[in-house]
Scaffold this active site. Structure first.
Site, mmCIF file in Angstrom:
data_model
loop_
_atom_site.group_PDB
_atom_site.id
_atom_site.type_symbol
_atom_site.label_atom_id
_atom_site.label_comp_id
_atom_site.label_asym_id
_atom_site.label_seq_id
_atom_site.Cartn_x
_atom_site.Cartn_y
_atom_site.Cartn_z
ATOM 1 N N SER A 100 0.804 -1.215 0.110
ATOM 2 C CA SER A 100 0.040 0.092 0.032
ATOM 3 C C SER A 100 0.915 1.412 0.086
ATOM 4 O O SER A 100 0.259 2.338 -0.339
ATOM 5 C CB SER A 100 -0.872 0.069 1.152
ATOM 6 O OG SER A 100 -0.294 -0.002 2.468
ATOM 7 N N LYS B 199 -6.845 3.387 8.071
ATOM 8 C CA LYS B 199 -6.101 4.330 7.638
ATOM 9 C C LYS B 199 -6.609 5.816 7.778
ATOM 10 O O LYS B 199 -6.064 6.955 7.990
ATOM 11 C CB LYS B 199 -5.675 3.877 6.311
ATOM 12 C CG LYS B 199 -4.812 2.648 6.248
ATOM 13 C CD LYS B 199 -4.559 2.350 4.648
ATOM 14 C CE LYS B 199 -3.693 1.241 4.682
ATOM 15 N NZ LYS B 199 -3.558 0.711 3.226
#
Length: 814
Positions: A710, A753
């Site tokens: 990511s 996140k």
């Protein structure tokens, strides 16, 4: 519904326009010299069929009383039609009544002692209904008589033989049947008219209603006799078989009675001589076994094992093993289930009171309750709650049990590496015992508890087998109704058990085992959720645990926020619970020594009690540096931000990676550099600079291992910023996997996140376009103040994030 309360189909009902409907034209019957009207009142009957020549008494209800009173005259004719089935509403003539019936004559009406009435009818002629007319609110049927073949058959020897055979079969059936009166056999013997004998036997035989109606509708006497003979022969076979089975059962019952009497005599003798503990144990096992609701096969296994115990020497080791086996057998809750509580509002209230958030889990449980209430035979689901530590996975099992009013049991599978822990040991081994599944069911004392399988992802595999494979049968709704434990050696039904498994990570669970469970992911709590949990659950619980009360201590929201941000770093609330306990211990000590302490706690009071903060969250550090991008990462404690730093130095074009990166993260950096090389013209870079400048990628906090795809998007933006020396937009963060052709692929852990970005004062978040669906599932409260930019291609990300303004005081790249 009364007997004669029926409807007529409009298509079948003919409203006569004639005013002289009262004049009913009679039909003259030459055989019996009776004047039968051509339209007769309809009288529906239930459970029986009236045959010509047979006299039949019928109990009549209130509406039938009114009906008979209206039409009753001496030797009045009525048309009896049999109902095909019992209907809740009024029957419809064309669909609920047979079309073929019997014209009957009212013989007498008997008044009974209980004020009821019995109507005595004499069957005359068979007919088939044609249409219906109405006279004075009473329905009359117009009919055609069924012609009967009388000439040849009455004196036919074969017909007479059939009749005699039918009479013999009927008498044998009466002898074997307990529901038929012996006087009927006497009447049958003395009937000489063959057709009357057939009608009488058909009326009083234990045949089905449809079979009797079938016989009534047959016009030919010989065919009628053959059909009745066939049906009676079948009925006689069934009765003979039933009689044979009853005699066998009675013989076995008599044998059991004799054995029981002998055992009672032996016990009385033993009581006179003085009973010993061994006999008391046997008697306890026998008496307890009689109260068990187990299947026949399981009961036989227990009886066999009990007899085996009686043959063993009490001093032998095998005797104690066998005794333990039998006690385990009778202690299990065979078919003993608690009653489920189907009040969905109350269940929702229980779950909301004990757990904040977790909306998806609560909704799934309420759906299960709703379906179970509707069907009442639904197999229990296999739920798997996956999430970081401290989010309430295990404690949720207790709340589920409380909401369902079920018993609760829990086992921890962390570190289990032996298959026998699940399936048990063979009872022939010394020290054998059942598996933990059966042991827990015995502890639960019901066959339908809420069973929590804690830490299912932390099972191991050893030399003794794979426990995860042994759980496949336990957690399969199609197989666990016959779960086989090696110790019991019989099947136990686990289909009613509601299994709730918990795990921190799905990757370490056996794929076949994961496929059998319904996975529900629990993400971490945001700051607002943690504050609410602390106020509603943690603080009241710890105040009571430390001997204080709410009048003696009060936490302000400011204090709770200060604790969460400076002394905890987790997705759940377990560490928060410990810190609150630490604060209350300090206050309890001061209260006991009668020292001054603040009754209302603020942030400064928390700092005085707990000391300097233990943790700090990374904050956004501005965009004054070229080559530094804020990335988003998922950790076991929740979400966090990380800085991707890239710098250039004179050299030969090598790539250096530091920061304790995993192999996948290193590959993302290589892909990012290759993409910039392949698209240097888009960034207005000359290709030869890649051979004259070294690239260094660093991710701070090198002591912490970092891996995953990511960070790819952040790396390529950081390198592009470093090569072009252009600033990056302020207050942005990004996440996404990249490919060599420039595509941005979706990643996981979006909610965590987002929370990390919000804590770091980031306002714009760049996400892969395929992650738009994840944002739609996040509570709007968590998205407040955030702006999301969805990226499909790396070029779009570079266009949005890189400013034209360049950073000053840096070497110029040529």
């Amino acid at each position: 519904m009364d007997v004669c309360d029926f409807l007529v189909d409009p298509a079948f009902f003919i409203e006569s326009a004639k005013k002289d409907l009262d004049v009913l034209i009679p039909v003259y019957d030459e055989n019996e010299k009776l004047f039968i009207p051509n339209a007769i009142p309809i009288f529906p009957i239930r459970h029986t069929v009236l045959f010509p020549g047979v006299v039949m008494p019928l109990n009549i209800g209130q509406q039938s009383k009114n009906f008979i009173d209206d039409i009753y005259e001496e030797k009045q004719f009525i048309a009896t039609l049999t109902l095909k089935k019992i209907v809740l509403d009024r029957p419809l003539l064309t669909t609920d009544l047979y079309a073929v019936g019997t014209i009957a004559q009212i013989v007498k009406i008997l008044e009974m002692p209980d004020n009821s009435r019995v109507l005595v009818l004499h069957g005359k002629k068979r007919f088939i209904a044609e249409s219906v007319v109405k006279k004075k609110n009473i329905f009359h049927v117009k009919y055609n008589l069924l012609d009967e073949v009388q000439s040849k058959e009455q004196n036919d020897p074969e017909y007479e033989a059939l009749t005699e055979t039918i009479k013999e079969l009927a008498i044998r059936i009466i002898d074997l049947s307990s529901s038929l009166s012996p006087e009927i056999a006497f009447v049958i013997k003395n009937i000489e008219d063959p057709s009357l004998a057939i009608n009488f036997v058909a009326t009083h035989s234990p045949l089905k209603l449809t079979d009797k109606q079938k016989i009534l509708e047959i016009v030919d006497p010989k065919q009628q006799a053959l059909t009745l003979l066939e049906l009676l022969a079948h009925e006689l076979q069934l009765l003979e078989l039933k009689y044979l089975l009853e005699n066998k059962v009675k013989a076995g019952f008599d044998k059991q009675q004799r054995e029981y009497m002998l055992q009672q005599q032996i016990r009385i003798i033993q009581e006179e001589l003085g009973d010993d503990p061994l006999n008391q144990e046997f008697r306890y096992l026998e008496e307890t076994a009689t109260l068990k609701r187990w299947k026949t096969g399981i009961g036989k296994v227990f009886e066999r094992e009990l007899k085996k115990l009686q043959r063993l020497n009490p001093a032998s080791i095998e005797y104690s093993n066998q005794l333990n086996y039998l006690y385990t057998f009778i202690d299990l809750p065979w078919n003993v289930c608690t009653k489920d509580h189907f009040n969905l509002k109350q269940a929702k209230k229980v779950l909301d009171n004990e757990h904040f958030g977790l909306d998806k889990v609560k909704e799934r449980l309420l759906e299960y309750l709703a379906v179970l209430k509707l069907r009442n035979d639904l197999k229990s689901p296999i739920l798997c709650l996956v999430g970081p530590p401290g989010v309430g996975k295990t404690s949720l099992g207790k709340s589920i049990a409380k909401a369902l009013h079920r018993n609760y049991v829990r086992i921890s599978l962390g570190g289990v590496h032996d298959e026998a822990e699940i399936r048990g040991h063979r009872k022939t081994y010394i020290g054998a015992m059942p598996g933990r599944i059966i042991q827990s069911i015995k502890k639960a004392k019901s066959a339908n508890p809420v069973f929590v399988l804690d830490e299912i992802d932390k099972m191991g595999t050893g030399a003794q087998g794979d426990p995860a494979s042994a759980l496949l049968e336990v957690l399969d709704p199609e197989q666990n109704s016959s779960f086989y434990d090696n110790y019991l050696e019989v099947e136990f039904d686990l289909s009613k058990v509601m299994f709730v498994a918990t795990a921190n990570n799905l990757t370490s669970i056996n794929p076949a085992l994961r496929d059998r469970m319904e996975v529900i992911e629990l993400s971490g709590y945001v700051l607002e959720e943690k504050v609410s949990i602390a106020q509603k659950h943690l603080i009241p619980k710890q105040i009571v645990a430390h001997g204080l009360n709410e009048q003696q201590v009060n936490f302000t929201p400011e204090a709770i926020n200060f604790i969460i941000e400076n002394y905890t770093r987790e997705s759940g609330v377990r560490e928060l619970d410990k810190v609150i306990a630490s604060v209350l211990r300090n206050l309890a000590k001061k209260y006991v020594i009668k020292a001054d302490y603040p009754h209302t706690l603020f942030a400064k009071d928390i700092r005085e009690i707990l000391g300097a903060p233990k943790y700090f969250f990374e904050r956004y550090q501005g965009n004054d540096y070229a080559g530094v991008v804020t990335g988003l990462a998922w950790t076991a404690e929740g979400g966090d931000i990380l800085f991707i730093e890239s710098s250039l130095s004179h050299g030969t074009g090598t790539l250096t990676l530091t920061g304790n990166l995993g192999s996948v993260m290193k590959e993302s950096a290589v892909i990012a550099l290759e993409y910039i090389r392949a698209n240097c013209q888009q960034l207005q870079l000359s290709y030869d600079i890649f051979e004259r400048w070294n690239v260094h990628i660093h991710v701070p906090e090198g002591a912490i291992p970092k891996d995953g795809p990511s960070a790819g998007l952040a790396m390529v933006v950081a390198m592009a910023s470093a090569f072009t020396r252009r600033k990056i937009r302020s207050k942005i963060a990004m996440t996404g996997e990249i490919t060599l052709r420039g595509k941005v692929l979706p990643v996981g852990g979006i909610k965590e996140k987002i929370l990390a970005a919000k804590r770091a004062n980031v306002t714009d978040i760049y996400l892969p376009a395929a992650n738009r669906k994840d944002i739609e599932e996040v509570n709007e409260l968590f998205l407040k103040g955030l702006n999301f930019i969805y990226i499909d291609d790396i070029s779009d990300a570079l266009q949005h994030t890189l400013l034209k303004e360049k950073v000053k005081n840096l070497l110029k790249i040529e």
